[in-house]
Design a protein around this motif. Structure first.
Motif, PDB file in Angstrom:
ATOM      1  N   GLY A 337      22.403   8.977 -10.181  1.00 56.61           N
ATOM      2  CA  GLY A 337      21.076   9.298  -9.657  1.00 56.61           C
ATOM      3  C   GLY A 337      21.141  10.145  -8.401  1.00 56.61           C
ATOM      4  O   GLY A 337      20.349  11.058  -8.217  1.00 56.61           O
ATOM      5  N   ALA A 341      23.531   9.693  -1.753  1.00 57.42           N
ATOM      6  CA  ALA A 341      22.914   8.425  -1.358  1.00 57.42           C
ATOM      7  C   ALA A 341      23.810   7.263  -1.733  1.00 57.42           C
ATOM      8  O   ALA A 341      23.926   6.293  -0.986  1.00 57.42           O
ATOM      9  N   ALA A 457       6.551  12.214 -15.788  1.00 61.34           N
ATOM     10  CA  ALA A 457       6.821  11.125 -14.845  1.00 61.34           C
ATOM     11  C   ALA A 457       6.220  11.424 -13.483  1.00 61.34           C
ATOM     12  O   ALA A 457       5.635  10.568 -12.846  1.00 61.34           O
ATOM     13  N   ALA A 461       3.680   9.446 -11.308  1.00 63.97           N
ATOM     14  CA  ALA A 461       4.039   9.003  -9.970  1.00 63.97           C
ATOM     15  C   ALA A 461       2.949   9.369  -8.974  1.00 63.97           C
ATOM     16  O   ALA A 461       2.600   8.586  -8.105  1.00 63.97           O
ATOM     17  N   THR A 464       0.241   6.927  -9.203  1.00 62.92           N
ATOM     18  CA  THR A 464       0.592   5.634  -8.622  1.00 62.92           C
ATOM     19  C   THR A 464       0.588   5.706  -7.108  1.00 62.92           C
ATOM     20  O   THR A 464       0.084   4.833  -6.430  1.00 62.92           O
ATOM     21  N   ARG A 465       1.164   6.792  -6.572  1.00 67.32           N
ATOM     22  CA  ARG A 465       1.275   6.902  -5.123  1.00 67.32           C
ATOM     23  C   ARG A 465      -0.104   6.936  -4.487  1.00 67.32           C
ATOM     24  O   ARG A 465      -0.359   6.308  -3.489  1.00 67.32           O
ATOM     25  N   SER A 467      -2.599   5.530  -5.314  1.00 62.75           N
ATOM     26  CA  SER A 467      -3.256   4.230  -5.264  1.00 62.75           C
ATOM     27  C   SER A 467      -2.513   3.229  -4.386  1.00 62.75           C
ATOM     28  O   SER A 467      -3.001   2.154  -4.136  1.00 62.75           O
ATOM     29  N   THR A 468      -1.301   3.562  -3.915  1.00 61.38           N
ATOM     30  CA  THR A 468      -0.581   2.565  -3.127  1.00 61.38           C
ATOM     31  C   THR A 468      -0.271   2.990  -1.704  1.00 61.38           C
ATOM     32  O   THR A 468       0.275   2.205  -0.957  1.00 61.38           O
ATOM     33  N   SER A 469      -0.576   4.226  -1.344  1.00 61.86           N
ATOM     34  CA  SER A 469      -0.129   4.685  -0.030  1.00 61.86           C
ATOM     35  C   SER A 469      -0.747   3.823   1.069  1.00 61.86           C
ATOM     36  O   SER A 469      -1.869   3.343   0.961  1.00 61.86           O
ATOM     37  N   THR A 470       0.033   3.653   2.096  1.00 61.53           N
ATOM     38  CA  THR A 470      -0.397   2.781   3.181  1.00 61.53           C
ATOM     39  C   THR A 470      -1.617   3.387   3.868  1.00 61.53           C
ATOM     40  O   THR A 470      -1.608   4.566   4.187  1.00 61.53           O
ATOM     41  N   PRO A 471      -2.624   2.596   4.124  1.00 64.85           N
ATOM     42  CA  PRO A 471      -3.797   3.164   4.789  1.00 64.85           C
ATOM     43  C   PRO A 471      -3.467   3.551   6.223  1.00 64.85           C
ATOM     44  O   PRO A 471      -2.706   2.872   6.902  1.00 64.85           O
ATOM     45  N   VAL A 472      -4.037   4.637   6.670  1.00 64.80           N
ATOM     46  CA  VAL A 472      -3.794   5.112   8.029  1.00 64.80           C
ATOM     47  C   VAL A 472      -4.641   4.299   8.984  1.00 64.80           C
ATOM     48  O   VAL A 472      -5.814   4.053   8.748  1.00 64.80           O
ATOM     49  N   GLN A 473      -3.984   3.867  10.041  1.00 60.85           N
ATOM     50  CA  GLN A 473      -4.748   3.046  10.994  1.00 60.85           C
ATOM     51  C   GLN A 473      -5.547   3.913  11.950  1.00 60.85           C
ATOM     52  O   GLN A 473      -5.071   4.957  12.342  1.00 60.85           O
TER      53      GLN A 473
ATOM     54  N   GLY B 346      17.115  12.541  -0.050  1.00 61.02           N
ATOM     55  CA  GLY B 346      18.358  13.146  -0.522  1.00 61.02           C
ATOM     56  C   GLY B 346      19.580  12.279  -0.247  1.00 61.02           C
ATOM     57  O   GLY B 346      20.510  12.242  -1.040  1.00 61.02           O
ATOM     58  N   HIS B 347      19.578  11.564   0.887  1.00 56.62           N
ATOM     59  CA  HIS B 347      20.773  10.828   1.288  1.00 56.62           C
ATOM     60  C   HIS B 347      20.600   9.325   1.313  1.00 56.62           C
ATOM     61  O   HIS B 347      21.573   8.592   1.302  1.00 56.62           O
ATOM     62  N   GLY B 348      19.360   8.874   1.366  1.00 58.28           N
ATOM     63  CA  GLY B 348      19.154   7.445   1.547  1.00 58.28           C
ATOM     64  C   GLY B 348      18.944   6.695   0.254  1.00 58.28           C
ATOM     65  O   GLY B 348      19.416   5.584   0.097  1.00 58.28           O
ATOM     66  N   LEU B 349      18.220   7.302  -0.670  1.00 60.76           N
ATOM     67  CA  LEU B 349      17.759   6.551  -1.824  1.00 60.76           C
ATOM     68  C   LEU B 349      18.169   7.218  -3.128  1.00 60.76           C
ATOM     69  O   LEU B 349      18.314   8.435  -3.201  1.00 60.76           O
ATOM     70  N   VAL B 350      18.360   6.384  -4.136  1.00 60.89           N
ATOM     71  CA  VAL B 350      18.535   6.904  -5.492  1.00 60.89           C
ATOM     72  C   VAL B 350      17.143   6.873  -6.117  1.00 60.89           C
ATOM     73  O   VAL B 350      16.658   5.826  -6.528  1.00 60.89           O
ATOM     74  N   SER B 352      15.706   7.733  -8.767  1.00 59.94           N
ATOM     75  CA  SER B 352      15.404   7.374 -10.150  1.00 59.94           C
ATOM     76  C   SER B 352      15.463   5.865 -10.369  1.00 59.94           C
ATOM     77  O   SER B 352      15.132   5.395 -11.440  1.00 59.94           O
ATOM     78  N   ARG B 393       4.976  -2.246   0.130  1.00 61.78           N
ATOM     79  CA  ARG B 393       3.913  -2.331  -0.878  1.00 61.78           C
ATOM     80  C   ARG B 393       4.337  -1.714  -2.198  1.00 61.78           C
ATOM     81  O   ARG B 393       4.604  -0.521  -2.284  1.00 61.78           O
ATOM     82  N   THR B 403       8.261   6.755  -6.305  1.00 64.30           N
ATOM     83  CA  THR B 403       6.808   6.747  -6.310  1.00 64.30           C
ATOM     84  C   THR B 403       6.232   6.059  -5.074  1.00 64.30           C
ATOM     85  O   THR B 403       5.031   5.895  -4.971  1.00 64.30           O
ATOM     86  N   SER B 405       5.407   5.615  -0.933  1.00 66.76           N
ATOM     87  CA  SER B 405       5.106   6.490   0.193  1.00 66.76           C
ATOM     88  C   SER B 405       6.314   6.518   1.126  1.00 66.76           C
ATOM     89  O   SER B 405       7.196   5.657   1.055  1.00 66.76           O
ATOM     90  N   GLY B 437       0.358   4.635  10.608  1.00 64.15           N
ATOM     91  CA  GLY B 437       0.359   3.179  10.492  1.00 64.15           C
ATOM     92  C   GLY B 437       1.753   2.632  10.265  1.00 64.15           C
ATOM     93  O   GLY B 437       2.221   1.730  10.966  1.00 64.15           O
TER      94      GLY B 437
END
Lengths: 473, 512
Positions: A337, A341, A457, A461, A464-465, A467-473, B346-350, B352, B393, B403, B405, B437
């Motif tokens: 993947g 990383a 995909a 995505a 999905t994003r 609908s889930t992004s953190t609300p800004v305070q 690029g460096h922290g997460l896979v 997929s 979350r 997917t 944030s 936030g």
């Protein structure tokens, strides 16, 4: 969240499409089976022990005891099983066997003449649908009993299905190893050659080191393990090229492909020379293994299931567990993947890659042993162009050539899809040239799907994003 | 020539540009300065057609312009020279100059014409380069010049240079500045972006300062106070004040009263080529050490070397008194060092894989059962514990990390190191691309990690962040540590920026 359109029905339809989309290869396999079944809808004349027993029952019901029965069958293995079942059934009743024919219509006439010449009579002929059409049988003037026929897809018979899987078991086994390699965004072109090398090494050592015709099962096992080990070593070599010297996998395994094929041929020819005592021609032939037990792996069966299928299933389950349950499996997915990383997360990237190529070689070696056992000898020309069929199976099974995405179960289905297409086209009588066209189109379609999938995909995505992004305070 | 009216652009969580109005005339060089994240790049992307504004109007050569794509903008005469070189190294200078520009006649390359034109273009820049040299054989500076010649081949009306001297030696940079001035003299317009204020002073007729997506200052240097070169001297302090501007507010969580203990990490004489030169420092238990500096000052390299991801030429690192081998990240992780990389995706997460799989990746040995089997129950329990604590979350448990944030992604990375129980935490731009936030939450976690006795290295290009969060700040410039600020909470950001920009070299903790 976007507004759901079309209410409940729309939601269900979307959910169904989603499930189908996730398991596209399963859908394709089922569709292909349906098509193959439809295309091979034929009149069936089973020649099995069960239909033989049925004929025996018919005869006993129709004839007054004591009656003498002539059994007619062809000279094939299935026919003999069929005939034996009839005989067993008749023996249980009061009927007497007047004679048995295994052969041609001419043999029936000769047998009838012999019986009549001996002063006996024939009250009934028990045979199958095909032989009941023979001239001497029809004109014998006695009642003819044959099992009834029915309509059923030839494709969808247990015998054919087992046959299909059995013939492609070696491809499927190699596809396992290839899946691991492709998951790491690599490729292995050497598998076909490693298959041949493993088979030849097993055969030559069985003949020359472990006693030839007198080889013990343990000796044969040792020979087979040597073959697998050689193939694994080959994989380790390409793994080393890829990791230590950063040679692209395509090039590294291309080299090994030629190298291993050459070695297999040299070993086979060398063995031949030693057999003949020097001046043998340099044309490679299969290295025959004289010990009969050697053929068991490729031709034997466990509970009616051919051994190659059993081995294939065992390996698939093992590989599936390896990839889903163990640290190694997680590491392979991570390396494929995102190498960087993975490295920064403490994954031993080099060791993982080495293991993956080594395993791929070992799987190719196992397939080589199965092949050698099936043909009772190591064939230096075995497995040519297998690498492409195997890669096709993996890709059709949903693995991404870019790495990181793919499943063992998908590969099994991919291998089966390829097998079913081949078999379906064969039964449907499509010529081999047209088969190539269909295959090519299939692989292109699969790769196209692979290209399109990220787009779909990413669209999902984004939704999905959102609908889930953190609300800004 | 170019006129921007009230251009706005926002990304999720950030207003990148707020009603910026700007104009560049023919023959004029506009210097564009601002801190990282001030909106310069966004502005350039909009002007060059790579991005479309949410609001506002663009006028080019008197007509309204809405560029659909970079190719569209290029066709209208706007050329951008990026920080990354876009030359094909295997091709010759001449081939690169005319690559993709459609100079052929019916598909056949007009070689003779190209040669003449190439010499002419390179002569224009006073570059003594044979057009048939392969680009891979040229020095970085020469390649940059070819890059500019390539842009000039299009005869642009507007030339945009984004940090063009980042890879150049001082001499090469000076030559480049002369070229830009020469171009303006011939009637083209240019926008010149740089962190290096001395370059801005040498080249710009007018300077615009962006801060938080707003145009906060515009200085015209032509006019009565002009010097010999027709330009008034630039007050760099004034510029820096404008760039920094804000006072440090209470955007940061309060310091926790754990106190700072004995030395935990010692770095001695770390060096790697020209990027890192003789860097030494200590971090104590419970201390957050800030590392400030401009992009390319070598801060990321320092972190990567401590983490074993890059090999130093010289130098050593000690953890709690024991010397570390610095051979691989795997080893560093085993000794208790962890890294929150700058390039998270690029460096922290896979990407997929699922959030959970990413969380577990460096911790699999903690969840292992005999035979290398992963105990999924233990893994799941650990993940849900941290997921709850960090408020990650997710829609589904198996949701792919791609997917999520930016804030949630960073929390996944933090969670994995918390589970690991690292003793040294290297944070490289921990809040880049993260909305306000989630940012605060991440600050809280950095504080909490320090209060648990971990040694924290905080690399940030945002002065406010590095000053507001750290117990002590080191400032790097061109691979060296140039200054130390002992009391960052009361330090003057402008002073820090002066050290980072290489204007001030002395080790002078400035207090506001």
């Amino acid at each position: 969240m976007p507004e759901e359109k079309g209410g409940r029905a729309g939601r269900w339809r979307r959910r169904l499409l989603d499930v189908l989309g996730r398991n596209l290869s399963v859908v394709v396999l089922v569709l292909l089976c349906l098509i193959s079944s439809a295309a091979t809808w034929r009149e069936q004349n089973p020649i099995t022990s069960r239909s033989g027993a049925a004929v025996a029952r018919q005869v006993l019901e129709a004839c007054q005891a004591p009656c003498s029965v002539l059994i007619v069958a062809r000279d094939t293995e299935a026919d003999r099983v069929f005939a034996a079942a009839i005989e067993q059934g008749l023996d249980a009743g009061a009927a007497r066997i007047a004679g048995r024919v295994f052969g041609q219509p001419r043999d029936v006439r000769l047998e009838l003449e012999r019986i009549v010449g001996a002063g006996a009579s024939v009250d009934a002929i028990a045979t199958h649908r095909i032989a009941s059409e023979w001239g001497p049988v029809r004109t014998a003037g006695t009642p003819v009993f044959a099992p009834g026929s029915y309509h059923w897809p030839t494709f969808l018979t247990a015998r054919n299905l087992l046959n299909v899987v059995n013939q492609n078991a070696d491809i499927a086994i190699i596809a396992l190893g290839m899946t691991l390699v492709i998951l790491t965004a690599g490729i292995d072109l050497s598998v076909g050659s490693l298959l041949a090398l493993a088979g030849v090494i097993a055969a030559v050592t069985a003949q020359e080191w472990f006693g030839g015709a007198a080889a013990s099962p343990a000796g044969l096992l040792a020979a087979m393990l040597l073959g697998v080990a050689a193939a694994a070593l080959g994989g380790l070599l390409s793994g080393t090229m890829v990791t230590a010297f950063r040679v692209p996998p395509f090039v590294a395994t291309l080299g090994l492909m030629m190298l291993a094929r050459g070695l297999a041929l040299i070993l086979a020819v060398g063995h031949q020379r030693r057999l003949v005592g020097g001046g043998a021609e340099g044309t490679p032939e299969a290295v025959r293994v004289e010990a009969a037990v050697f053929a068991w792996l490729g031709n034997g069966a466990v509970l009616g299931v051919p051994n190659p299928i059993v081995l294939m299933l065992v390996l698939f389950v093992a590989a599936h567990l390896l990839m889903t349950r163990t640290m190694f499996g997680r590491y392979v997915y991570a390396v494929g993947g995102n190498v960087e990383a993975a490295r920064l997360s403490g994954v031993p990237v080099t060791a993982v890659l080495l293991a993956v190529y080594c395993l791929c070689g070992a799987f190719a070696g196992l397939a080589g042993i199965v092949d050698a056992s099936r043909f009772e000898g190591g064939r230096p020309n075995a497995g040519e162009l297998y690498e492409l069929q195997v890669i096709a199976a993996v890709v059709v099974g949903g693995a991404s050539l870019a790495g990181g995405r793919g499943r063992i179960a998908g590969t099994l289905i991919g291998a089966m899809i390829i097998a079913v297409i081949q078999n379906g086209l064969n039964i449907a009588g499509v010529a081999s040239y047209e088969q190539k066209v269909v295959f090519g189109a299939l692989i292109l379609a699969a790769v196209l799907l692979d290209r399109l999938q990220p787009k779909i995909a990413s669209r999902r995505a984004r939704m999905t994003r959102a609908s889930t992004s953190t609300p800004v305070q | 020539m170019l006129e921007l009216q009230r251009i706005s652009k926002s990304y999720p969580g950030v207003d990148a540009l707020r009603a910026v109005s700007l104009a560049v005339g023919a023959g004029e060089v506009l210097g564009l300065v601002g801190e990282n994240g001030a909106g310069k790049s966004t502005l350039i992307r909009i002007v060059s057609g790579a991005e479309r504004p949410d609001g506002g109007r663009i006028g080019f050569e008197g007509e309204p312009a809405a560029f659909a794509s970079p190719a569209d903008a290029r066709a209208r005469g706007i050329a951008v020279i990026h920080q990354e070189l876009s030359l094909v190294p295997q091709l010759s200078v001449r081939e690169n100059l005319f690559l993709g520009a459609g100079w052929s006649r019916r598909g056949i390359v007009r070689r003779r014409w190209e040669e003449r034109e190439a010499r002419c273009l390179l002569g224009l820049l006073e570059m003594d380069i044979d057009p048939d040299t392969r680009c891979s054989e040229l020095s970085l500076g020469a390649r940059q010049a070819v890059e500019i010649a390539k842009a000039l081949a299009l005869e642009p009306r507007l030339l945009i240079l984004d940090e063009p001297t980042a890879a150049l030696s001082p001499r090469e940079a000076r030559a480049l500045l002369c070229q830009v001035r020469e171009l303006a003299r011939q009637g083209a317009a240019a926008i010149y972006i740089s962190h290096r204020l001395e370059e801005i002073e040498a080249v710009a007729d007018r300077v615009a300062v962006l801060r938080d997506g707003e145009l906060v200052r515009s200085i015209d240097r032509r006019g009565p106070a002009a010097g010999d070169d027709g330009l008034a001297p630039l007050d760099r302090d004034e510029l820096i004040e404008a760039m920094v501007g804000r006072s440090l507010s209470a955007e940061f969580p309060p310091r926790l009263p754990a106190g700072i203990g004995e030395t935990r990490l010692e770095v001695r004489g770390l060096s790697a080529g020209r990027r890192v030169r003789d860097v030494s420092f200590d971090i104590r238990r419970g201390e957050i050490l800030g590392l400030a500096g401009l992009v390319g000052a070598g801060r990321t390299d320092v972190a990567r070397m401590i983490f074993g991801a890059a090999a130093p030429d010289r130098g050593e690192v000690r953890l709690d008194g024991t010397r570390l081998e610095l051979r691989s990240p795997r080893q560093a992780i085993r000794s208790g060092i962890c890294l929150l990389p700058e390039d998270r995706r690029g460096h922290g997460l896979v990407l997929s894989r699922s959030a959970r799989a990413n969380f577990a990746l460096p911790n699999l040995d903690r969840f292992r059962r005999p035979g290398g089997v992963v105990d999924r129950r233990r893994e799941g329990r650990a993940f849900s514990r941290w997921r709850e604590q960090l408020d990650i979350r997710l829609v589904r448990a198996g949701q792919r990390v791609a997917t999520l944030s930016g804030g949630n992604q960073q929390k996944v990375v933090i969670a994995r190191w918390l589970e690991r129980g690292a003793t040294v935490v290297l944070c490289d731009e921990p809040t880049r691309g993260i909305d306000v936030g989630a940012r605060y939450e991440i600050y809280e976690w950095i504080r909490r990690m320090a209060s648990e006795g971990k040694a924290v290295l905080l690399i940030s290009s945002e002065l406010e962040e590095v000053l507001g969060m750290s117990d002590r700040v080191l400032v790097m410039h061109e691979g060296r540590i140039r200054g130390e600020i002992a009391d960052p909470a009361r330090a003057d950001p402008a002073g820090v920026l002066r050290i980072a920009a290489g204007i001030e070299r002395s080790e002078k903790p400035s207090v506001a």
